[in-house]
Motif scaffolding. Structure first.
Motif, PDB file in Angstrom:
ATOM      1  N   ILE A 370       0.744  -1.244  -0.098  1.00  0.00           N
ATOM      2  CA  ILE A 370      -0.186   0.123  -0.010  1.00  0.00           C
ATOM      3  C   ILE A 370       0.914   1.224  -0.047  1.00  0.00           C
ATOM      4  O   ILE A 370       0.673   2.087  -0.793  1.00  0.00           O
ATOM      5  N   LEU A 371       1.815   1.173   0.850  1.00  0.00           N
ATOM      6  CA  LEU A 371       2.689   2.491   1.080  1.00  0.00           C
ATOM      7  C   LEU A 371       3.732   2.560  -0.047  1.00  0.00           C
ATOM      8  O   LEU A 371       3.829   3.828  -0.743  1.00  0.00           O
ATOM      9  N   ILE A 372       4.017   1.348  -0.890  1.00  0.00           N
ATOM     10  CA  ILE A 372       4.969   1.619  -2.005  1.00  0.00           C
ATOM     11  C   ILE A 372       4.098   2.298  -3.239  1.00  0.00           C
ATOM     12  O   ILE A 372       4.446   2.956  -3.719  1.00  0.00           O
ATOM     13  N   SER A 373       3.012   1.880  -3.595  1.00  0.00           N
ATOM     14  CA  SER A 373       1.995   2.113  -4.399  1.00  0.00           C
ATOM     15  C   SER A 373       1.759   3.553  -4.420  1.00  0.00           C
ATOM     16  O   SER A 373       1.497   4.560  -5.225  1.00  0.00           O
ATOM     17  N   THR A 374       1.391   4.068  -3.024  1.00  0.00           N
ATOM     18  CA  THR A 374       0.879   5.501  -2.705  1.00  0.00           C
ATOM     19  C   THR A 374       2.032   6.225  -2.961  1.00  0.00           C
ATOM     20  O   THR A 374       1.959   7.450  -3.568  1.00  0.00           O
ATOM     21  N   SER A 375       3.151   5.969  -2.563  1.00  0.00           N
ATOM     22  CA  SER A 375       4.472   7.048  -2.627  1.00  0.00           C
ATOM     23  C   SER A 375       4.713   7.055  -4.403  1.00  0.00           C
ATOM     24  O   SER A 375       4.914   8.164  -4.503  1.00  0.00           O
ATOM     25  N   ILE A 376       4.729   6.141  -4.924  1.00  0.00           N
ATOM     26  CA  ILE A 376       5.073   5.992  -6.288  1.00  0.00           C
ATOM     27  C   ILE A 376       3.969   6.762  -7.119  1.00  0.00           C
ATOM     28  O   ILE A 376       4.331   7.813  -7.994  1.00  0.00           O
ATOM     29  N   THR A 377       2.730   6.706  -6.783  1.00  0.00           N
ATOM     30  CA  THR A 377       1.703   7.548  -7.214  1.00  0.00           C
ATOM     31  C   THR A 377       1.791   8.761  -7.283  1.00  0.00           C
ATOM     32  O   THR A 377       1.512   9.548  -8.037  1.00  0.00           O
ATOM     33  N   ILE A 378       1.843   9.419  -5.767  1.00  0.00           N
ATOM     34  CA  ILE A 378       2.023  10.670  -5.593  1.00  0.00           C
ATOM     35  C   ILE A 378       3.009  11.421  -6.323  1.00  0.00           C
ATOM     36  O   ILE A 378       2.746  12.283  -6.751  1.00  0.00           O
ATOM     37  N   GLY A 456      -3.599   1.597  -2.390  1.00  0.00           N
ATOM     38  CA  GLY A 456      -2.481   2.413  -2.474  1.00  0.00           C
ATOM     39  C   GLY A 456      -2.486   3.575  -3.352  1.00  0.00           C
ATOM     40  O   GLY A 456      -2.246   4.896  -3.099  1.00  0.00           O
ATOM     41  N   ILE A 457      -2.788   3.300  -4.741  1.00  0.00           N
ATOM     42  CA  ILE A 457      -2.858   4.298  -5.865  1.00  0.00           C
ATOM     43  C   ILE A 457      -4.359   5.252  -5.331  1.00  0.00           C
ATOM     44  O   ILE A 457      -4.317   6.413  -5.600  1.00  0.00           O
ATOM     45  N   GLY A 458      -5.251   4.673  -4.735  1.00  0.00           N
ATOM     46  CA  GLY A 458      -6.573   5.344  -4.231  1.00  0.00           C
ATOM     47  C   GLY A 458      -6.091   6.353  -3.247  1.00  0.00           C
ATOM     48  O   GLY A 458      -6.560   7.461  -3.469  1.00  0.00           O
ATOM     49  N   GLU A 459      -5.353   5.799  -2.302  1.00  0.00           N
ATOM     50  CA  GLU A 459      -4.870   6.949  -1.462  1.00  0.00           C
ATOM     51  C   GLU A 459      -4.327   8.093  -1.899  1.00  0.00           C
ATOM     52  O   GLU A 459      -4.136   9.160  -1.579  1.00  0.00           O
ATOM     53  N   ALA A 460      -3.403   7.596  -2.968  1.00  0.00           N
ATOM     54  CA  ALA A 460      -2.580   8.699  -3.572  1.00  0.00           C
ATOM     55  C   ALA A 460      -3.564  10.019  -4.286  1.00  0.00           C
ATOM     56  O   ALA A 460      -2.966  10.954  -4.325  1.00  0.00           O
ATOM     57  N   PHE A 461      -4.737   9.400  -4.630  1.00  0.00           N
ATOM     58  CA  PHE A 461      -5.567  10.623  -5.356  1.00  0.00           C
ATOM     59  C   PHE A 461      -6.497  11.273  -3.840  1.00  0.00           C
ATOM     60  O   PHE A 461      -6.320  12.206  -3.932  1.00  0.00           O
ATOM     61  N   HIS A 462      -7.004  10.383  -3.340  1.00  0.00           N
ATOM     62  CA  HIS A 462      -7.943  10.954  -2.247  1.00  0.00           C
ATOM     63  C   HIS A 462      -7.454  11.421  -0.891  1.00  0.00           C
ATOM     64  O   HIS A 462      -7.916  12.523  -0.310  1.00  0.00           O
ATOM     65  N   PHE A 463      -6.217  10.960  -0.566  1.00  0.00           N
ATOM     66  CA  PHE A 463      -5.648  11.655   0.684  1.00  0.00           C
ATOM     67  C   PHE A 463      -5.265  12.918   0.522  1.00  0.00           C
ATOM     68  O   PHE A 463      -5.504  14.001   1.067  1.00  0.00           O
ATOM     69  N   PRO A 464      -4.301  12.948  -0.283  1.00  0.00           N
ATOM     70  CA  PRO A 464      -3.761  14.655  -0.385  1.00  0.00           C
ATOM     71  C   PRO A 464      -4.861  15.549  -1.018  1.00  0.00           C
ATOM     72  O   PRO A 464      -5.122  16.623  -0.757  1.00  0.00           O
ATOM     73  N   GLY A 465      -5.667  14.969  -1.834  1.00  0.00           N
ATOM     74  CA  GLY A 465      -6.613  15.760  -2.346  1.00  0.00           C
ATOM     75  C   GLY A 465      -7.785  16.171  -1.270  1.00  0.00           C
ATOM     76  O   GLY A 465      -8.431  17.559  -1.143  1.00  0.00           O
ATOM     77  N   ASN A 466      -8.186  15.321  -0.228  1.00  0.00           N
ATOM     78  CA  ASN A 466      -8.985  15.803   0.922  1.00  0.00           C
ATOM     79  C   ASN A 466      -8.254  16.860   1.852  1.00  0.00           C
ATOM     80  O   ASN A 466      -8.553  17.615   2.083  1.00  0.00           O
ATOM     81  N   VAL A 467      -6.903  16.431   2.002  1.00  0.00           N
ATOM     82  CA  VAL A 467      -6.070  17.535   2.812  1.00  0.00           C
ATOM     83  C   VAL A 467      -5.930  18.984   2.178  1.00  0.00           C
ATOM     84  O   VAL A 467      -6.448  20.092   2.887  1.00  0.00           O
ATOM     85  N   ALA A 468      -5.813  18.833   0.841  1.00  0.00           N
ATOM     86  CA  ALA A 468      -5.505  20.312   0.207  1.00  0.00           C
ATOM     87  C   ALA A 468      -7.175  20.973   0.336  1.00  0.00           C
ATOM     88  O   ALA A 468      -7.221  22.104   0.395  1.00  0.00           O
ATOM     89  N   PHE A 469      -8.005  20.170   0.200  1.00  0.00           N
ATOM     90  CA  PHE A 469      -9.633  20.478   0.037  1.00  0.00           C
ATOM     91  C   PHE A 469      -9.723  21.292   1.246  1.00  0.00           C
ATOM     92  O   PHE A 469     -10.128  22.466   1.021  1.00  0.00           O
ATOM     93  N   TYR A 470      -9.669  20.455   2.332  1.00  0.00           N
ATOM     94  CA  TYR A 470     -10.028  21.079   3.823  1.00  0.00           C
ATOM     95  C   TYR A 470      -9.361  22.447   4.121  1.00  0.00           C
ATOM     96  O   TYR A 470      -9.649  23.269   4.618  1.00  0.00           O
ATOM     97  N   TYR A 471      -7.966  22.337   3.868  1.00  0.00           N
ATOM     98  CA  TYR A 471      -6.952  23.102   4.159  1.00  0.00           C
ATOM     99  C   TYR A 471      -7.531  24.728   3.479  1.00  0.00           C
ATOM    100  O   TYR A 471      -7.533  25.861   3.868  1.00  0.00           O
TER     101      TYR A 471
END
Length: 562
Positions: A370-378, A456-471
């Protein structure tokens, strides 16, 4: 962005350099890296530690794992409130780092001192000794302190890092690399540190976590002269509570359409000369800013804070109400992710984990995919996808579109997980029937990789997207709390995920202690169905939502400064 405090203005005039900016970037990223390495080392292998060293049954260990992950996700809210209201981000981060350090030292002691653990027994044996109360107290004290410390630093660092930049585009770049600094060290800890725990000793593995925590704290403190420190403005939640109370107190007062009848005041305490009329959304709350007799003191300030609030404070509360439906979709998005991050570890314990004839993958390391695919995708999103989209369309994906892609990928991962588990169960039953000696040739653990990679690929999209959106969408007084909103719905999801597992255990029998006797594939199918229903709900919420700040920021972020 809030104005510079007096001490920062003085610093600017004497040194000739404005605090903040890209000079702070390496300190923030390195700090996040060290603390993530430390946290990942004890979190990722916690299920195995509980099973092997404390004689906890498998499903119960997974639920304990979820509880403490929930604590890690919920504690940032406490840290954010303290940072926004009292201490500021800098103090919350270094104090939380010390707390996590103390917790990890206790974990080293539980691993290194035999009296602090129950006597060892084989997994599944009926002769296992339960841990004593004192053993559990010390273990849980170490886990709680470690979780509290991690929670206090993780998202507060995100806010403090974003505060170092003025342009939303630069803040977005920081959030992407902040996620890389969160995930890449977690990859290392989930592989290297877990390997040390499984093959050298638990004490050595936890000791590495202590060293990484010390290193992260030291780097953070070294960068202190360069940081932009945003002073806390007092508790913004108290102001929001006053809006509700004032609106209720004036519920019989007729709402006015004239801006001059409302009290105007900006975030910095200065009075606005423009007579702005509150929006009609949730117009009941407008009464909180409506001036009535006795509300204003002789000097023009508010005489009764619980009967009159500035228009801006009313609009801040409304902005939170607008965001809430979208936030609730994050809770339902995260429940499948929670289940997907804990149950595969138990699956791995029943599967062939050999790579070659000599090396065996630790079961706690399986979530590294999960972590590897998230990091590469980000990295791909930041360096390839976004620049390409900006080149051809003039702007990147909006935060809500990124989150939507993450929803789809999460649902897909659950469907893949169900198919893989169904095949694993069939293989287990086939070999039991064919082999008279009862020996089992298990499925390779590598079959779990596709579902984890998609998560992990999904997290690379929705995790930073959510953080940026709320900020970008949260009121200025709640910036620290904004980035912790993702942690909040993750924390709630860990407990709801446990509730889903408990419910399914009680009414279906799909989750026995020996998962070979259950139907884990059906659990995944239920999660896949919930994910798709939640995606439809998300589409409705996103379609109805109108950006307050983010869309304008994206439009302007690519324009050169005049």
């Amino acid at each position: 962005m809030e104005s510079l405090p007096t001490d920062e203005a003085a610093k600017l005039s004497t040194s000739g350099r404005k605090p903040g900016g890209w000079i702070t970037f390496p300190f923030m990223i390195a700090t996040m890296g060290g603390l993530s390495l430390a946290a990942g080392g004890w979190v990722s292998n916690l299920i195995v530690y509980l099973i092997e060293e404390y004689n906890v049954k498998s499903i119960e260990a997974a639920q304990i794992y979820n509880v403490f992950n929930g604590c890690i996700a919920l504690f940032p809210i406490i840290g954010a409130i303290i940072a926004d209201s009292f201490l500021g981000c800098f103090s919350v981060i270094w104090i939380s780092s010390l707390i996590s350090l103390l917790g990890m030292v206790l974990l080293v002691l539980t691993a290194g001192l035999e009296p602090l653990r129950p006597s060892h027994c084989d997994n599944g044996s009926n002769l296992c000794t339960d841990p004593s109360k004192i053993q559990l107290v010390i273990l849980y004290a170490g886990l709680v302190l470690s979780a509290l410390g991690v929670g206090g630093t993780r998202f507060t660092l995100a806010t403090m890092g974003a505060n170092q930049f003025d342009k939303p585009k630069h803040q977005g770049i920081f959030f992407n690399w902040y996620l890389v600094a969160l995930y890449v060290p977690s990859v290392i800890s989930t592989t290297a540190i877990v390997y040390v725990q499984d093959n050298v000793s638990w004490a050595s593995g936890f000791g590495i976590c202590v060293a990484a925590n010390v290193l992260g704290l030291a780097i953070f403190l070294l960068g202190s002269p360069f940081y932009r420190h945003v002073r806390p403005q007092g508790s913004p939640f108290m102001g929001l509570a006053r809006v509700v109370v004032a609106a209720v107190n004036k519920r019989k007062v007729q709402i006015s359409m004239k801006g001059e009848n409302y009290y105007q005041e900006l975030h910095d305490g200065s009075t606005s000369m423009m007579a702005a009329t509150p929006t009609q959304f949730f117009k009941f709350l407008n009464r909180a800013a409506l001036k009535t007799e006795g509300d204003i003191g002789p000097n023009g300030s508010i005489a009764k804070p619980w009967k009159l609030c500035p228009v801006q404070q009313v609009e801040d509360l409304k902005s939170l109400i607008r965001i809430f439906p979208l936030w609730s979709t994050g809770v339902f998005l995260s429940i499948p992710i929670v289940i997907q991050s804990s149950l595969p570890i138990i699956q791995a314990l029943t599967m062939d984990r050999h790579l070659g004839s000599h090396f065996q993958i630790p079961s706690g390391s399986i979530i590294v995919f999960i972590l590897i695919s998230t990091s590469i995708t980000i990295i791909f999103i930041d360096r390839v996808l976004f620049p390409t989209l900006e080149k051809f369309s003039g702007r990147p994906l909006t935060p809500l579109k990124r989150v939507g892609i993450g929803h789809v990928l999460t649902g897909l991962s659950m469907a893949v997980a169900a198919l893989v588990e169904s095949s694993r169960l069939k293989m287990e039953k086939f070999h039991h029937l064919q082999d008279q000696n009862g020996a089992v040739v298990p499925m390779s653990v590598m079959w779990l990789v596709p579902q984890l990679a998609i998560v992990g690929i999904g997290e690379a999209f929705h995790f930073p997207g959510n953080v940026a959106f709320y900020y970008q969408e949260f009121p200025a007084t709640l910036k620290s709390t904004s980035t912790a909103m993702v942690a909040l719905f993750m924390g709630i999801s860990y407990y709801l995920g446990n509730s889903v597992m408990d419910l399914l255990r009680r009414v279906t029998g799909w989750l026995p202690d020996n998962i070979n006797d259950g139907r884990l594939d059906n659990v995944y199918w239920v999660c896949a169905a919930l994910s798709m229903l939640n995606f439809v709900y998300y589409l409705v919420c996103a379609w109805l939502y109108k950006y307050q700040n983010a869309e304008e920021a994206f439009d302007n972020s690519s324009k050169p400064e005049k």
